[in-house]
Design a protein around this motif. Structure first.
Motif, short mmCIF file in Angstrom:
data_model
loop_
_atom_site.label_atom_id
_atom_site.label_comp_id
_atom_site.label_asym_id
_atom_site.label_seq_id
_atom_site.Cartn_x
_atom_site.Cartn_y
_atom_site.Cartn_z
N MET A 70 0.84 -1.23 -0.02
CA MET A 70 -0.01 0.05 -0.11
C MET A 70 0.83 1.08 -0.14
O MET A 70 0.59 2.07 -0.82
CB MET A 70 -0.92 -0.11 1.15
CG MET A 70 -2.01 -0.90 1.04
SD MET A 70 -3.08 -1.21 2.59
CE MET A 70 -3.41 0.40 3.00
N ALA A 71 1.83 1.24 0.88
CA ALA A 71 2.91 2.45 0.90
C ALA A 71 3.55 2.54 -0.60
O ALA A 71 3.85 3.72 -1.01
CB ALA A 71 3.82 2.21 1.75
N GLN A 72 3.89 1.46 -1.28
CA GLN A 72 4.50 1.61 -2.53
C GLN A 72 3.61 2.19 -3.46
O GLN A 72 4.06 3.03 -4.26
CB GLN A 72 5.02 0.45 -2.97
CG GLN A 72 6.02 0.14 -4.15
CD GLN A 72 6.48 -1.18 -4.67
OE1 GLN A 72 5.84 -2.24 -3.99
NE2 GLN A 72 7.50 -1.30 -5.36
N LYS A 73 2.14 1.64 -3.62
CA LYS A 73 1.43 2.15 -4.29
C LYS A 73 0.99 3.51 -4.33
O LYS A 73 0.89 4.39 -5.37
CB LYS A 73 0.00 1.50 -4.39
CG LYS A 73 0.08 0.12 -4.91
CD LYS A 73 -1.56 -0.41 -4.87
CE LYS A 73 -1.20 -2.23 -5.35
NZ LYS A 73 -2.78 -2.58 -4.89
N ALA A 74 1.00 4.05 -3.02
CA ALA A 74 0.83 5.45 -2.68
C ALA A 74 1.87 6.48 -3.05
O ALA A 74 2.05 7.59 -2.89
CB ALA A 74 0.40 5.41 -1.18
N GLY A 75 3.05 5.76 -3.12
CA GLY A 75 4.33 6.56 -3.38
C GLY A 75 5.22 7.03 -2.20
O GLY A 75 5.93 7.90 -2.29
N GLY A 76 4.66 6.53 -1.04
CA GLY A 76 5.23 7.15 0.29
C GLY A 76 6.38 6.46 0.48
O GLY A 76 7.01 5.49 -0.15
N LYS A 77 6.91 6.71 1.61
CA LYS A 77 8.11 5.92 2.09
C LYS A 77 7.78 4.49 2.83
O LYS A 77 7.02 4.46 3.57
CB LYS A 77 8.82 6.96 3.32
CG LYS A 77 9.75 6.19 3.88
CD LYS A 77 10.30 6.99 5.26
CE LYS A 77 11.17 6.30 6.17
NZ LYS A 77 11.58 7.05 7.32
N PRO A 78 8.53 3.44 2.19
CA PRO A 78 8.21 2.18 2.80
C PRO A 78 8.53 2.00 4.09
O PRO A 78 9.40 2.62 4.83
CB PRO A 78 9.02 1.42 2.06
CG PRO A 78 10.42 2.22 1.68
CD PRO A 78 9.70 3.45 1.53
#
Length: 133
Positions: A70-78
């Motif tokens: 989910m963090a990767q899809k949102a483009g946020g920090k893993p």
């Protein structure tokens, strides 16, 4: 002005009699508190075994993987990598069985559970907890 106490007949109660009545009341209160306390001798009721259910660690790892996706899809920090040791320390333990085990070695009955612990159940209000990992 001073207070004077009288009995049910109206006769005055002397200071010495008042002190004796106070002492008797304090003794009765002390005996009542002693009776309310738990027995000093506690009786062994068995072992209560708690641990982490089988499969809970795998579910936590899968939940962490979903969070990473989910963090990767949102483009946020893993998020940080999954720390199994930290999860085992903070995971909620549940009772293996609702009734205490009457045996000397209760941990042999919950071999598939993770991070098992056994606590000695006593008849006193405070039960003793012993870790037999």
């Amino acid at each position: 002005m001073s207070l004077t106490f009288v009995n049910h007949n109206g006769d005055p109660i002397t200071d010495s009699r008042m002190a004796a009545m106070r002492a008797q009341g304090m003794e009765l209160e002390r005996l009542r508190r002693l009776a309310a306390k738990a027995d000093a001798v506690s009786v062994h009721k068995g072992w209560r075994v708690s641990g982490i259910k089988p499969g809970m660690l795998d579910e936590a790892k899968q939940a962490h993987e979903r969070l990473c996706q989910m963090a990767q899809k949102a483009g946020g920090k893993p998020p940080e990598p999954f720390d199994e040791g930290a999860w085992l320390r903070t995971a909620k333990r549940t009772a293996v069985r609702s009734k205490p085990y009457p045996f000397k070695k209760p941990l042999s009955f919950a071999r598939s559970w993770l991070s098992r612990r056994a606590g000695l159940m006593c008849s006193s209000k405070k039960s003793r907890r012993l870790s037999l990992e």
